[in-house]
Design a protein around this motif. Structure first.
Motif, mmCIF file in Angstrom:
data_model
loop_
_atom_site.group_PDB
_atom_site.id
_atom_site.type_symbol
_atom_site.label_atom_id
_atom_site.label_comp_id
_atom_site.label_asym_id
_atom_site.label_seq_id
_atom_site.Cartn_x
_atom_site.Cartn_y
_atom_site.Cartn_z
ATOM 1 N N ARG A 45 1.030 -1.243 0.074
ATOM 2 C CA ARG A 45 0.179 0.075 0.036
ATOM 3 C C ARG A 45 0.860 1.405 -0.235
ATOM 4 O O ARG A 45 1.835 1.227 0.592
ATOM 5 N N ALA A 46 0.260 2.378 -0.699
ATOM 6 C CA ALA A 46 1.152 3.567 -0.762
ATOM 7 C C ALA A 46 0.021 4.689 -0.916
ATOM 8 O O ALA A 46 -1.039 4.201 -1.519
ATOM 9 N N ASP A 47 0.574 5.856 -0.389
ATOM 10 C CA ASP A 47 -0.376 7.018 -0.492
ATOM 11 C C ASP A 47 0.010 7.636 -2.001
ATOM 12 O O ASP A 47 -1.082 8.409 -2.543
ATOM 13 N N ILE A 48 1.411 8.187 -2.153
ATOM 14 C CA ILE A 48 1.853 8.703 -3.104
ATOM 15 C C ILE A 48 3.112 8.145 -3.762
ATOM 16 O O ILE A 48 3.672 7.272 -3.208
ATOM 17 N N ALA A 49 3.383 8.508 -5.062
ATOM 18 C CA ALA A 49 4.509 7.638 -5.820
ATOM 19 C C ALA A 49 5.122 9.067 -6.231
ATOM 20 O O ALA A 49 4.681 9.817 -6.966
ATOM 21 N N ILE A 50 6.424 9.115 -5.984
ATOM 22 C CA ILE A 50 7.195 10.178 -6.469
ATOM 23 C C ILE A 50 8.180 9.801 -7.457
ATOM 24 O O ILE A 50 9.040 8.863 -7.000
ATOM 25 N N VAL A 51 8.231 10.008 -8.765
ATOM 26 C CA VAL A 51 8.657 9.234 -9.850
ATOM 27 C C VAL A 51 9.521 10.279 -10.359
ATOM 28 O O VAL A 51 9.310 11.473 -10.575
ATOM 29 N N GLY A 52 10.595 10.005 -11.387
ATOM 30 C CA GLY A 52 11.408 10.711 -12.104
ATOM 31 C C GLY A 52 10.603 11.023 -13.314
ATOM 32 O O GLY A 52 9.766 9.999 -13.829
ATOM 33 N N GLY A 53 11.046 11.830 -14.135
ATOM 34 C CA GLY A 53 10.138 12.111 -15.360
ATOM 35 C C GLY A 53 10.741 11.610 -16.799
ATOM 36 O O GLY A 53 10.179 11.708 -17.767
ATOM 37 N N SER A 54 11.738 10.641 -16.634
ATOM 38 C CA SER A 54 12.075 9.751 -17.699
ATOM 39 C C SER A 54 11.189 8.805 -18.132
ATOM 40 O O SER A 54 10.371 8.260 -17.470
ATOM 41 N N PRO A 55 11.371 8.237 -19.496
ATOM 42 C CA PRO A 55 10.447 7.179 -19.930
ATOM 43 C C PRO A 55 10.559 5.953 -19.181
ATOM 44 O O PRO A 55 9.522 5.250 -19.063
ATOM 45 N N ARG A 56 11.773 5.709 -18.594
ATOM 46 C CA ARG A 56 11.970 4.729 -17.818
ATOM 47 C C ARG A 56 11.246 4.571 -16.688
ATOM 48 O O ARG A 56 10.944 3.293 -15.953
ATOM 49 N N LEU A 57 10.925 5.770 -16.001
ATOM 50 C CA LEU A 57 10.161 5.682 -14.649
ATOM 51 C C LEU A 57 8.826 6.240 -14.806
ATOM 52 O O LEU A 57 7.833 5.822 -14.013
ATOM 53 N N LEU A 58 8.459 7.019 -15.780
ATOM 54 C CA LEU A 58 7.058 7.703 -16.009
ATOM 55 C C LEU A 58 6.524 7.398 -17.213
ATOM 56 O O LEU A 58 6.881 7.773 -18.169
ATOM 57 N N SER A 59 5.452 6.130 -17.077
ATOM 58 C CA SER A 59 4.704 5.766 -18.360
ATOM 59 C C SER A 59 3.250 5.776 -18.126
ATOM 60 O O SER A 59 2.759 5.988 -17.045
ATOM 61 N N ALA A 60 2.475 5.569 -19.184
ATOM 62 C CA ALA A 60 1.194 5.331 -19.184
ATOM 63 C C ALA A 60 0.621 4.236 -18.278
ATOM 64 O O ALA A 60 -0.441 4.226 -17.417
ATOM 65 N N ALA A 61 1.552 3.200 -18.475
ATOM 66 C CA ALA A 61 0.920 1.971 -17.720
ATOM 67 C C ALA A 61 1.260 2.215 -16.355
ATOM 68 O O ALA A 61 0.561 1.604 -15.455
#
Length: 411
Positions: A45-61
């Motif tokens: 379980r998580a409340d928030i996800a903080i991710v990088g902006g590169s395609p490797r980390l941020l995707s539609a999936a």
């Protein structure tokens, strides 16, 4: 306390993990890729996800998995490409050097609503059967918007007789609009993919990105309503203005088909009109064209609402429409449809023919033509104040255009 998931570069991950613990939050997930993060969502379980902006980390999936799990995603994006990716995915983004505390606060704040300036305007150009000048109007409007400095996409959604590509001298062996529709069906349509499948037409003052139409009319099943709607929605984040050339028919095939789930020949036009912010309805000024228009004008307003429809009277000339054809056409529209035309355009066969012969826009082929000037007047209210073309700038642009394009127009 927040339960935090991190998918960042190692230096950012350490900084945000330490700040989270120091402020009483729990770091439950650390992932190196979007796929790893998606897999962890199923069990942690998580409340928030903080991710990088590169395609490797941020995707539609990743966004789809986060939405399904009820997890809010915030992207740390520095480059223009990363910010565009976050915008395309409707994800709030912040610079990577933002204080972690501010990021945690942003995660608990209401989601910022998109402003009107964040979403582009979709303009559909429609007209009844009889060649009132739909394609000429669509190309002209798009070209004038581009000349003013706007980012413009031009789409050919005519499933009966696509004409934009040949009118601009573009190759259309691989129709861009059909390709975008396929990508929309696969849920992989992004601004980057639109850039890839769109043709580029260089015009005075800027460029048009063109999604060409189907070269064979029997390919119309590729342009189904839901796909067309998704493409146009994506275009709102891609360009400031999207101009759509549609076909004439407004009939719903449901009346003649017993298969309620079969594709519809006119679905692309109906979906484009319904998705548009503005619909320019083009009619000729002669009695036959006006009659055709008035017969279907009610169908158009029933479909999209009268407030979005703006009527253009095109091919205004003496003879077939009397000695005062413009006034006569305006009077007819007011009497029978309670409509005041947004534009009255002259029949300028020489200018339109020159543009068609050269495979150019009116601004290139006939910059001084009366028709081109009427189109310019029409688009000015659509533009922000700083992009509007004043009379002085028009004169300067006319001389620059003559110096730059004068020789090319002779060939």
């Amino acid at each position: 306390m927040l339960v935090v998931a991190l998918a960042l570069s190692l230096d950012l991950e350490d900084r945000f993990a330490q700040a989270a613990v120091a402020h009483g939050h729990d770091v439950a997930i650390r992932a190196g890729t979007d796929a790893e993060l998606i897999a962890r969502f199923a069990s942690t379980r998580a409340d928030i996800a903080i991710v990088g902006g590169s395609p490797r980390l941020l995707s539609a999936a990743l966004i789809a998995a986060a939405d399904a799990a009820g997890i809010r995603v915030i992207a740390l994006a520095d480059s223009a490409a990363e910010r565009d990716r976050a915008k395309t995915l409707s994800v709030q983004s912040l610079p990577s050097d933002t204080d972690p505390v501010e990021v945690f606060e942003a995660a608990t704040a209401p989601i910022p609503a998109a402003t009107a300036s964040d979403r582009g305007t979709v303009i559909a150009v429609w007209g009844p059967h009889g060649a009132p000048g739909r394609t000429t109007a669509a190309i002209g409007i798009a070209a004038e918007l581009a000349f003013a400095g706007a980012q413009v996409a031009l789409i050919d959604a005519d499933t009966h007789a696509a004409s934009v590509a040949p009118s601009l001298g573009l190759l259309d062996e691989a129709p861009g609009f059909a390709a975008a529709a396929r990508l929309a069906k696969q849920r992989s349509l992004t601004d980057e993919e639109l850039d890839r499948v769109a043709a580029t037409y260089e015009c005075p003052g800027g460029e048009l990105r063109v999604l060409t139409g189907i070269g064979r009319s029997d390919r119309w099943p590729e342009l189904q309503a839901d796909r067309v709607a998704k493409v146009l929605d994506q275009c709102r984040s891609w360009k400031q203005f999207t101009v759509v050339d549609t076909s004439a028919s407004l009939e719903s095939d449901d009346l003649v088909s017993s298969d309620l789930h079969a594709p519809r020949r006119n679905a692309a036009t109906l979906a484009a009109l319904q998705a548009s912010d503005i619909v320019y309805a083009v009619t000729g000024a002669d009695p036959v064209s006006m009659t055709r228009f008035l017969r279907v004008h009610g169908d158009l307003t029933d479909l999209v609402g009268a407030d979005r429809v703006r009527v253009i009277v095109n091919k205004v000339r003496t003879g077939a429409a009397g000695l005062a054809p413009g006034a006569s056409a305006a009077e007819t529209l007011q009497r029978f449809a309670a409509v005041t035309p947004a534009g009255v355009w002259p029949a300028d066969a020489a200018a339109a023919g020159a543009a068609l012969l050269a495979g150019q826009t009116l601004r290139e082929a006939a910059p001084r033509s009366a028709l081109r000037k009427r189109i310019t007047d029409l688009v000015q209210p659509l533009l922000p104040e700083e992009q509007r073309v004043t009379r002085r700038s028009r004169r300067g642009a006319k001389h620059r255009s003559k110096r730059r394009f004068g020789r090319a127009s002779l060939h």
